[in-house]
Design a protein around this motif. Structure first.
Motif, PDB file in Angstrom:
ATOM      1  N   LYS A 248       0.853  -1.173   0.000  1.00 59.43           N
ATOM      2  CA  LYS A 248       0.000   0.000   0.000  1.00 59.43           C
ATOM      3  C   LYS A 248       0.902   1.240   0.000  1.00 59.43           C
ATOM      4  O   LYS A 248       1.628   1.493   0.962  1.00 59.43           O
ATOM      5  N   VAL A 249       0.877   1.974  -1.072  1.00 61.01           N
ATOM      6  CA  VAL A 249       1.701   3.177  -1.198  1.00 61.01           C
ATOM      7  C   VAL A 249       0.877   4.374  -0.746  1.00 61.01           C
ATOM      8  O   VAL A 249      -0.147   4.691  -1.361  1.00 61.01           O
ATOM      9  N   PRO A 250       1.274   5.055   0.349  1.00 59.80           N
ATOM     10  CA  PRO A 250       0.471   6.181   0.855  1.00 59.80           C
ATOM     11  C   PRO A 250       0.545   7.397  -0.066  1.00 59.80           C
ATOM     12  O   PRO A 250       1.596   7.719  -0.619  1.00 59.80           O
ATOM     13  N   VAL A 251      -0.612   8.071  -0.187  1.00 60.68           N
ATOM     14  CA  VAL A 251      -0.710   9.301  -0.974  1.00 60.68           C
ATOM     15  C   VAL A 251      -1.520  10.301  -0.169  1.00 60.68           C
ATOM     16  O   VAL A 251      -2.621   9.977   0.306  1.00 60.68           O
ATOM     17  N   HIS A 252      -1.017  11.518   0.004  1.00 62.25           N
ATOM     18  CA  HIS A 252      -1.794  12.527   0.721  1.00 62.25           C
ATOM     19  C   HIS A 252      -1.476  13.912   0.174  1.00 62.25           C
ATOM     20  O   HIS A 252      -0.388  14.157  -0.351  1.00 62.25           O
ATOM     21  N   ARG A 253      -2.446  14.788   0.318  1.00 59.84           N
ATOM     22  CA  ARG A 253      -2.286  16.200  -0.058  1.00 59.84           C
ATOM     23  C   ARG A 253      -3.082  17.037   0.931  1.00 59.84           C
ATOM     24  O   ARG A 253      -4.199  16.675   1.294  1.00 59.84           O
ATOM     25  N   ASP A 254      -2.491  18.155   1.339  1.00 56.23           N
ATOM     26  CA  ASP A 254      -3.143  19.025   2.325  1.00 56.23           C
ATOM     27  C   ASP A 254      -3.886  20.181   1.684  1.00 56.23           C
ATOM     28  O   ASP A 254      -4.905  20.647   2.213  1.00 56.23           O
ATOM     29  N   GLY A 255      -3.400  20.663   0.579  1.00 50.61           N
ATOM     30  CA  GLY A 255      -4.021  21.814  -0.041  1.00 50.61           C
ATOM     31  C   GLY A 255      -5.095  21.430  -1.049  1.00 50.61           C
ATOM     32  O   GLY A 255      -5.575  20.292  -1.092  1.00 50.61           O
ATOM     33  N   VAL A 256      -5.436  22.378  -1.894  1.00 54.63           N
ATOM     34  CA  VAL A 256      -6.442  22.174  -2.940  1.00 54.63           C
ATOM     35  C   VAL A 256      -5.795  21.436  -4.112  1.00 54.63           C
ATOM     36  O   VAL A 256      -4.683  21.771  -4.528  1.00 54.63           O
ATOM     37  N   THR A 257      -6.492  20.440  -4.626  1.00 60.54           N
ATOM     38  CA  THR A 257      -6.006  19.673  -5.781  1.00 60.54           C
ATOM     39  C   THR A 257      -6.832  20.030  -6.998  1.00 60.54           C
ATOM     40  O   THR A 257      -8.069  19.905  -6.980  1.00 60.54           O
ATOM     41  N   GLN A 258      -6.178  20.460  -8.045  1.00 58.77           N
ATOM     42  CA  GLN A 258      -6.869  20.807  -9.282  1.00 58.77           C
ATOM     43  C   GLN A 258      -7.073  19.555 -10.139  1.00 58.77           C
ATOM     44  O   GLN A 258      -6.297  18.602 -10.080  1.00 58.77           O
ATOM     45  N   HIS A 259      -8.114  19.584 -10.931  1.00 54.16           N
ATOM     46  CA  HIS A 259      -8.329  18.509 -11.906  1.00 54.16           C
ATOM     47  C   HIS A 259      -7.171  18.516 -12.913  1.00 54.16           C
ATOM     48  O   HIS A 259      -6.839  19.542 -13.498  1.00 54.16           O
TER      49      HIS A 259
END
Length: 365
Positions: free
Chosen positions: A303-314
């Motif tokens: 399981k490769v972790p992925v995270h983002r705290d800010g806004v993600t654009q399309h």
């Protein structure tokens, strides 16, 4: 004045050194500035005139050899340059340094007029087989056992085509030599005796009187081989794994090679571009606006972790270093995983949701 006389004497000595021995231009009857076409035409004319098969003069054989030697030198740019500067002796020394042997004048004549050599040992065609592999196979490596159907020598007669060794007799047409001597025209008025393969026995010198009951005299049968194929980590799509002389068998031919070409099947999550893996991750509108923590299941089950705290654009792309495909032959050197983000927009909003978003956006603006 004495200096001029000395220079002249040196020049005459140099010219004498160059012109000693055979004058190859005179032998062919061409000028010293003759081009390649003129030299060829001269050799054609002179060699046909003095060929011993046509010219019965006792001196014709020696003249024929001189013509061949002259053509050999003047038709070769390097040898001609050496000859023009250092004469016949210079050419001999040049050939000695190069380790070259003298040519047979009759072989040269035959080659000039298009005489062909006997064919080399023939080889059966190579075989290419597409081997379907998964992306996981190429990531982790895998060993396959493949059942390969091919033509094999008959086990009953071991490829002889005969019922027993006593059923193989000497060919009556060639006397067992496998060769027949024929007289062949190589130029108008010129004939040469050459050996050819006996068509009755196929050059084997032997014939089968009673064929093998299993293969009916064909010498071969259809069989199967189990081939073990090691697919190594990081092998690219289209990579070819070769097994030499594993192709069809025949007693009269060399077996061809078998090539297994890797064909990667489509994967549900990943696509491969060289060493990199590409995948798409869908986010809800809330995850795109507020951030998220997720994981992607890799080809080895991690399981490769992925995270983002800010806004993600399309259309945003996140690069996960070292999570791509291993490099072939250097599996510890891995590419990257590129995550393409898609925003899963809601199909409709309630009036309450619309009003809440309106207030947030107006305040934010």
């Amino acid at each position: 004045m004495r200096g001029c006389w000395a220079c002249g004497l040196l020049l005459l000595a140099a010219l004498a050194l160059v012109t000693c021995g055979e004058d190859y231009y005179s032998v062919l009857g061409v000028e010293r500035n003759a081009d390649e076409g003129e030299i060829k035409r001269a050799y054609r004319k002179q060699s046909m005139k003095y060929h011993p098969d046509k010219n019965k003069d006792p001196s014709a054989s020696d003249k024929f050899t001189q013509i061949a030697t002259a053509y050999e030198v003047l038709s070769d740019k390097d040898k001609r340059r050496v000859y023009d500067r250092h004469g016949e002796e210079g050419v001999k020394q040049h050939d000695q340094r190069q380790g070259r042997k003298e040519h047979n004048p009759f072989d040269m004549f035959s080659q000039f007029f298009g005489q062909q050599r006997e064919p080399e040992e023939q080889k059966l065609p190579d075989v290419q087989i597409d081997l379907e592999v998964t992306l996981k196979d190429l990531y982790l490596g895998r060993t396959f056992d493949v059942l390969h159907r091919k033509q094999r020598l008959c086990r009953e007669c071991n490829g002889s085509g005969a019922r027993s060794p006593g059923d193989i007799e000497r060919c009556n047409h060639c006397g067992g030599s496998g060769k027949k001597v024929v007289r062949q025209q190589i130029a108008p008025g010129f004939f040469q005796q050459i050996q050819t393969e006996c068509t009755a026995c196929g050059g084997k010198g032997k014939q089968v009187t009673h064929p093998c009951p299993r293969c009916k005299g064909s010498k071969v049968m259809i069989g199967k081989d189990t081939v073990t194929i090691d697919v190594e980590r990081g092998m690219p799509d289209g990579f070819t794994i070769k097994f030499e002389k594993l192709g069809d068998e025949h007693p009269d031919f060399v077996s061809g090679d078998v090539r297994f070409r890797l064909e990667t099947l489509p994967h549900t999550r990943f696509t491969r571009k060289n060493k990199n893996l590409h995948t798409t991750l869908k986010l809800s509108l809330a995850e795109a606006l507020l951030g998220f923590q997720k994981s992607i299941e890799h080809l080895d089950g991690r399981k490769v972790p992925v995270h983002r705290d800010g806004v993600t654009q399309h259309g945003d792309v996140q690069v996960l270093r070292g999570e791509g495909m291993p490099q072939h032959n250097f599996p510890d050197n891995k590419g990257d995983m590129l995550v393409d983000y898609e925003i899963d927009m809601p199909r409709e909003l309630s009036e309450e949701q619309r009003e809440g978003l309106r207030r947030i956006l107006v305040q934010g603006g």
